[in-house]
Design a protein around this motif. Structure first.
Motif, PDB file in Angstrom:
ATOM      1  N   GLU A 105      47.323  41.743  38.298  1.00 61.77           N
ATOM      2  CA  GLU A 105      46.030  41.260  38.797  1.00 61.77           C
ATOM      3  C   GLU A 105      44.906  41.898  37.984  1.00 61.77           C
ATOM      4  O   GLU A 105      45.020  43.047  37.567  1.00 61.77           O
ATOM      5  CB  GLU A 105      45.809  41.641  40.273  1.00 61.77           C
ATOM      6  CG  GLU A 105      46.721  40.975  41.277  1.00 61.77           C
ATOM      7  CD  GLU A 105      46.432  41.440  42.697  1.00 61.77           C
ATOM      8  OE1 GLU A 105      45.274  41.849  42.961  1.00 61.77           O
ATOM      9  OE2 GLU A 105      47.345  41.412  43.527  1.00 61.77           O
ATOM     10  N   THR A 106      43.822  41.155  37.791  1.00 64.19           N
ATOM     11  CA  THR A 106      42.588  41.726  37.228  1.00 64.19           C
ATOM     12  C   THR A 106      41.395  41.035  37.879  1.00 64.19           C
ATOM     13  O   THR A 106      41.453  39.847  38.201  1.00 64.19           O
ATOM     14  CB  THR A 106      42.484  41.526  35.701  1.00 64.19           C
ATOM     15  OG1 THR A 106      42.412  40.119  35.408  1.00 64.19           O
ATOM     16  CG2 THR A 106      43.667  42.143  34.963  1.00 64.19           C
ATOM     17  N   GLU A 107      40.324  41.793  38.095  1.00 64.61           N
ATOM     18  CA  GLU A 107      39.085  41.210  38.603  1.00 64.61           C
ATOM     19  C   GLU A 107      37.953  42.213  38.402  1.00 64.61           C
ATOM     20  O   GLU A 107      38.179  43.424  38.296  1.00 64.61           O
ATOM     21  CB  GLU A 107      39.194  40.853  40.090  1.00 64.61           C
ATOM     22  CG  GLU A 107      39.340  42.039  41.009  1.00 64.61           C
ATOM     23  CD  GLU A 107      39.196  41.655  42.471  1.00 64.61           C
ATOM     24  OE1 GLU A 107      38.521  40.668  42.775  1.00 64.61           O
ATOM     25  OE2 GLU A 107      39.782  42.371  43.321  1.00 64.61           O
ATOM     26  N   ARG A 140      36.143  46.920  35.847  1.00 69.08           N
ATOM     27  CA  ARG A 140      37.276  45.994  35.956  1.00 69.08           C
ATOM     28  C   ARG A 140      38.398  46.623  36.763  1.00 69.08           C
ATOM     29  O   ARG A 140      38.809  47.764  36.508  1.00 69.08           O
ATOM     30  CB  ARG A 140      37.792  45.668  34.550  1.00 69.08           C
ATOM     31  CG  ARG A 140      38.806  44.532  34.471  1.00 69.08           C
ATOM     32  CD  ARG A 140      38.119  43.220  34.515  1.00 69.08           C
ATOM     33  NE  ARG A 140      39.011  42.117  34.157  1.00 69.08           N
ATOM     34  CZ  ARG A 140      38.839  40.889  34.574  1.00 69.08           C
ATOM     35  NH1 ARG A 140      37.821  40.587  35.352  1.00 69.08           N
ATOM     36  NH2 ARG A 140      39.663  39.939  34.211  1.00 69.08           N
ATOM     37  N   HIS A 162      39.680  46.422  29.441  1.00 71.03           N
ATOM     38  CA  HIS A 162      38.951  45.254  29.933  1.00 71.03           C
ATOM     39  C   HIS A 162      39.487  43.956  29.347  1.00 71.03           C
ATOM     40  O   HIS A 162      39.282  42.878  29.924  1.00 71.03           O
ATOM     41  CB  HIS A 162      37.462  45.397  29.626  1.00 71.03           C
ATOM     42  CG  HIS A 162      36.696  46.108  30.688  1.00 71.03           C
ATOM     43  ND1 HIS A 162      35.688  45.531  31.426  1.00 71.03           N
ATOM     44  CD2 HIS A 162      36.819  47.377  31.174  1.00 71.03           C
ATOM     45  CE1 HIS A 162      35.220  46.403  32.297  1.00 71.03           C
ATOM     46  NE2 HIS A 162      35.878  47.531  32.164  1.00 71.03           N
ATOM     47  N   THR A 171      44.977  40.940  30.401  1.00 72.86           N
ATOM     48  CA  THR A 171      45.123  39.770  31.264  1.00 72.86           C
ATOM     49  C   THR A 171      46.481  39.834  31.954  1.00 72.86           C
ATOM     50  O   THR A 171      47.372  40.588  31.550  1.00 72.86           O
ATOM     51  CB  THR A 171      45.018  38.460  30.461  1.00 72.86           C
ATOM     52  OG1 THR A 171      46.035  38.445  29.444  1.00 72.86           O
ATOM     53  CG2 THR A 171      43.652  38.339  29.794  1.00 72.86           C
ATOM     54  N   VAL A 172      46.633  39.037  33.008  1.00 72.70           N
ATOM     55  CA  VAL A 172      47.887  39.018  33.766  1.00 72.70           C
ATOM     56  C   VAL A 172      49.051  38.692  32.834  1.00 72.70           C
ATOM     57  O   VAL A 172      48.990  37.760  32.037  1.00 72.70           O
ATOM     58  CB  VAL A 172      47.809  37.992  34.912  1.00 72.70           C
ATOM     59  CG1 VAL A 172      49.166  37.847  35.598  1.00 72.70           C
ATOM     60  CG2 VAL A 172      46.753  38.421  35.930  1.00 72.70           C
ATOM     61  N   ASP A 231      50.213  40.916  30.563  1.00 74.03           N
ATOM     62  CA  ASP A 231      50.229  41.907  29.492  1.00 74.03           C
ATOM     63  C   ASP A 231      51.043  43.128  29.922  1.00 74.03           C
ATOM     64  O   ASP A 231      51.129  43.457  31.100  1.00 74.03           O
ATOM     65  CB  ASP A 231      48.813  42.359  29.136  1.00 74.03           C
ATOM     66  CG  ASP A 231      48.035  41.296  28.377  1.00 74.03           C
ATOM     67  OD1 ASP A 231      48.674  40.344  27.881  1.00 74.03           O
ATOM     68  OD2 ASP A 231      46.804  41.412  28.286  1.00 74.03           O
TER      69      ASP A 231
END
Length: 331
Positions: A16-18, A25, A88, A91-92, A94
């Motif tokens: 997850e990232t947001e 981040r 930053h 991404t999902v 990686d």
């Protein structure tokens, strides 16, 4: 309380990232070898960057699924040496190479009262502590300090979880933190208080100074730093090493430690945050001003400028020179 050293290296996958604040981040990793991540632990991350591989440490904000999912939060630094930019950019899907949880900022058990002070991105080191104290039913207070609410990660989440135990101080709202008042409250309290802090060097230096002025027990003041803020903007400077007959230029976006390593000069180091003192070097001469960004040396030691920490300290030029020069002796 024991401090845990780095354990095994393992693979981790981004799940997850947001964005959780302007420039911050949130990154959730799923690790290959889960283990309990206690409050105050961090992950060491081996990052490929344009200037070569870099080791960076990030506080574990949340540990879920018995340590299989670990949440980090990274602030994008304007003076990034590549680490925060690389984080930053994740991404999902990686994959990264990370350590197991490393404990260097343990939360004690049994204090009468706890005060947690978070400045800016320093909140990431204290989120899990606050949750642990709430679950214990402890007497605690969480003090959140920032320039503006839009830069303060987890602010709404923490207020929802901890309610009236949260105090918020925001500079651009005219409610900055008064360090003398905060420490004065600790000194006047009828019970013994432990204060945990993480944030900019200036904030922590101010708290340490006030703590000493009130003659409060040193063992009850505990801290962790990210060692990225100083009195001056980062600029290029030169390091001279007579023992090696070498001069090394330190760019604004790198550290003395990394510049020496890139030049093939081996040095001892560990925390890379100005906390442990392992990379301490003797200052032989200075043309310019040293910007100490560590929390290892005392205020009087920094004023004497007999030593500096290679991992975070910098130098800036005076009005009479174009570039600062620091002559060092490595031990």
């Amino acid at each position: 309380m024991a401090v845990q050293t780095r354990s095994h290296w393992q693979q981790a996958r981004v799940v997850e990232t947001e964005d959780v604040a302007d420039g911050v981040r949130r990154i959730v990793l799923e690790v290959a070898h889960p283990e309990h991540a206690a409050p105050g632990t961090h992950l060491d991350v081996d990052l490929p960057t344009p200037s070569g591989r870099q080791l960076r440490s990030y506080s574990i904000v949340r540990s879920e699924q018995d340590g299989r999912r670990l949440t980090l939060s990274v602030q994008l630094s304007p003076a990034s040496r590549g680490g925060s930019k690389a984080m930053h950019a994740l991404t999902v899907g990686d994959e990264l190479t990370v350590s197991g949880p490393v404990q260097s900022f343990p939360l004690s058990v049994g204090a009468s009262r706890y005060v947690l002070v978070a400045g800016g991105i320093g909140v990431t080191a204290l989120v899990a502590m606050a949750t642990a104290l709430r679950r214990r039913g402890a007497n605690y207070e969480l003090v959140l300090v920032g320039r503006s609410r839009r830069f303060m990660a987890y602010l709404d989440e923490l207020r929802a979880e901890h309610g009236e135990r949260v105090r918020v101080h925001v500079d651009d709202e005219g409610t900055p933190l008064s360090v003398p008042e905060l420490v004065g409250e600790v000194a006047a309290a009828p019970t013994t208080t432990e204060l945990y802090m993480c944030g900019p060097i200036r904030l922590m230096d101010a708290i340490r100074s006030s703590w000493a002025e009130h003659a409060l027990p040193e063992t009850n003041l505990r801290f962790e730093t990210f060692g990225s803020s100083g009195r001056f903007e980062a600029e290029e400077f030169r390091v001279r090493l007579p023992q090696f007959d070498r001069d090394v230029v330190v760019a604004p976006d790198t550290s003395i430690l990394d510049a020496l390593t890139a030049a093939g000069i081996d040095t001892l180091s560990d925390c890379r945050k100005g906390e442990c003192g392992l990379c301490l070097a003797k200052v032989v001469d200075v043309d310019g001003t040293i910007d100490h960004r560590d929390v290892f040396l005392s205020r009087s030691q920094k004023q004497r400028c007999a030593n500096l920490c290679l991992c975070v300290s910098r130098a800036v030029a005076t009005d009479t020179s174009d570039r600062a020069t620091v002559t060092l002796h490595l031990t």
